[in-house]
Design a protein around this motif. Structure first.
Motif, PDB file in Angstrom:
ATOM      1  N   GLN A  40       0.815  -1.224   0.000  1.00 44.96           N
ATOM      2  CA  GLN A  40       0.000   0.000   0.000  1.00 44.96           C
ATOM      3  C   GLN A  40       0.850   1.276   0.000  1.00 44.96           C
ATOM      4  O   GLN A  40       0.336   2.359  -0.210  1.00 44.96           O
ATOM      5  CB  GLN A  40      -0.923   0.023   1.231  1.00 44.96           C
ATOM      6  CG  GLN A  40      -2.117  -0.882   1.105  1.00 44.96           C
ATOM      7  CD  GLN A  40      -3.191  -0.259   0.242  1.00 44.96           C
ATOM      8  OE1 GLN A  40      -2.933   0.434  -0.742  1.00 44.96           O
ATOM      9  NE2 GLN A  40      -4.431  -0.499   0.605  1.00 44.96           N
ATOM     10  N   LEU A  41       2.151   1.158   0.244  1.00 46.26           N
ATOM     11  CA  LEU A  41       3.009   2.351   0.326  1.00 46.26           C
ATOM     12  C   LEU A  41       2.872   3.286  -0.880  1.00 46.26           C
ATOM     13  O   LEU A  41       2.738   4.497  -0.704  1.00 46.26           O
ATOM     14  CB  LEU A  41       4.469   1.968   0.539  1.00 46.26           C
ATOM     15  CG  LEU A  41       4.847   1.538   1.955  1.00 46.26           C
ATOM     16  CD1 LEU A  41       6.290   1.053   1.987  1.00 46.26           C
ATOM     17  CD2 LEU A  41       4.629   2.661   2.936  1.00 46.26           C
ATOM     18  N   PRO A  42       2.901   2.776  -2.126  1.00 46.73           N
ATOM     19  CA  PRO A  42       2.801   3.703  -3.262  1.00 46.73           C
ATOM     20  C   PRO A  42       1.473   4.476  -3.303  1.00 46.73           C
ATOM     21  O   PRO A  42       1.423   5.576  -3.837  1.00 46.73           O
ATOM     22  CB  PRO A  42       2.919   2.787  -4.494  1.00 46.73           C
ATOM     23  CG  PRO A  42       3.565   1.552  -3.995  1.00 46.73           C
ATOM     24  CD  PRO A  42       3.130   1.400  -2.570  1.00 46.73           C
ATOM     25  N   ALA A  43       0.438   3.914  -2.713  1.00 43.99           N
ATOM     26  CA  ALA A  43      -0.870   4.572  -2.722  1.00 43.99           C
ATOM     27  C   ALA A  43      -0.927   5.781  -1.797  1.00 43.99           C
ATOM     28  O   ALA A  43      -1.689   6.711  -2.041  1.00 43.99           O
ATOM     29  CB  ALA A  43      -1.968   3.567  -2.341  1.00 43.99           C
ATOM     30  N   TRP A  44      -0.115   5.778  -0.743  1.00 38.26           N
ATOM     31  CA  TRP A  44      -0.223   6.892   0.195  1.00 38.26           C
ATOM     32  C   TRP A  44       1.085   7.615   0.502  1.00 38.26           C
ATOM     33  O   TRP A  44       1.055   8.797   0.861  1.00 38.26           O
ATOM     34  CB  TRP A  44      -0.884   6.437   1.505  1.00 38.26           C
ATOM     35  CG  TRP A  44      -0.062   5.543   2.365  1.00 38.26           C
ATOM     36  CD1 TRP A  44      -0.031   4.183   2.324  1.00 38.26           C
ATOM     37  CD2 TRP A  44       0.847   5.935   3.404  1.00 38.26           C
ATOM     38  NE1 TRP A  44       0.843   3.704   3.272  1.00 38.26           N
ATOM     39  CE2 TRP A  44       1.386   4.751   3.946  1.00 38.26           C
ATOM     40  CE3 TRP A  44       1.253   7.163   3.916  1.00 38.26           C
ATOM     41  CZ2 TRP A  44       2.314   4.762   4.982  1.00 38.26           C
ATOM     42  CZ3 TRP A  44       2.173   7.189   4.948  1.00 38.26           C
ATOM     43  CH2 TRP A  44       2.693   5.994   5.476  1.00 38.26           C
ATOM     44  N   LEU A  45       2.232   6.976   0.392  1.00 45.14           N
ATOM     45  CA  LEU A  45       3.484   7.626   0.769  1.00 45.14           C
ATOM     46  C   LEU A  45       4.114   8.315  -0.437  1.00 45.14           C
ATOM     47  O   LEU A  45       4.548   7.664  -1.389  1.00 45.14           O
ATOM     48  CB  LEU A  45       4.456   6.605   1.379  1.00 45.14           C
ATOM     49  CG  LEU A  45       5.716   7.183   2.032  1.00 45.14           C
ATOM     50  CD1 LEU A  45       5.358   8.171   3.143  1.00 45.14           C
ATOM     51  CD2 LEU A  45       6.576   6.067   2.589  1.00 45.14           C
TER      52      LEU A  45
END
Length: 148
Positions: free
Chosen positions: A26-31
């Motif tokens: 999920q990192l690319p979606a929010w960070l």
């Protein structure tokens, strides 16, 4: 050492926010600044993951703080030709239930140890950008956690 911190209120329960922040994929979606992320091995404390920045740099990361459902932190070290072993970044996501207003207070902390005085000076010049990236990350996280 250079430290940058931002926080925001998210109208979602701690568990919903945790579900987003603790999953590497999920990192690319929010960070902000992360193009891709994948788990290399393990889970929870000690999990190893590969994080690819938008500029193409790859960082191997290890989860160094893990307290479900309130804290996750990882340490990144640059990989590849020319990478300096002493340069590292630690990122922490701390979640606190907001008893008064409901929802969750999310605190993002970035700590950087640059590889030498020149890199340190350049990082200090870019502090505004790091802060803006954290604010963008919090906005994305707010949207993701609210959708759940």
């Amino acid at each position: 050492m250079i430290l940058v911190e931002r926080s925001a209120h998210v109208m979602a329960p701690v568990e919903a926010v945790w579900d987003v922040v603790q999953r590497a994929e999920q990192l690319p979606a929010w960070l902000a600044g992360v193009r891709a992320a994948e788990v290399l091995s393990g889970e929870g404390f000690g999990r190893r993951q590969l994080v690819q920045a938008g500029r193409g740099a790859a960082h191997e990361a290890e989860v160094i703080a893990y307290q479900e459902p309130t804290l996750i932190g990882w340490r990144e070290r640059a990989k590849g030709a020319g990478a300096r072993a002493e340069a590292r970044t630690e990122i922490y996501v701390q979640l606190t239930a907001d008893e008064e207003e409901g929802g969750t207070i999310v605190r993002l902390i970035v700590v950087r140890w640059p590889a030498g005085p020149v890199k340190a000076a350049l990082l200090r010049l870019g502090l505004r950008r790091v802060g803006a990236d954290l604010e963008e990350s919090l906005a994305r996280l707010t949207d993701l956690a609210a959708v759940g």
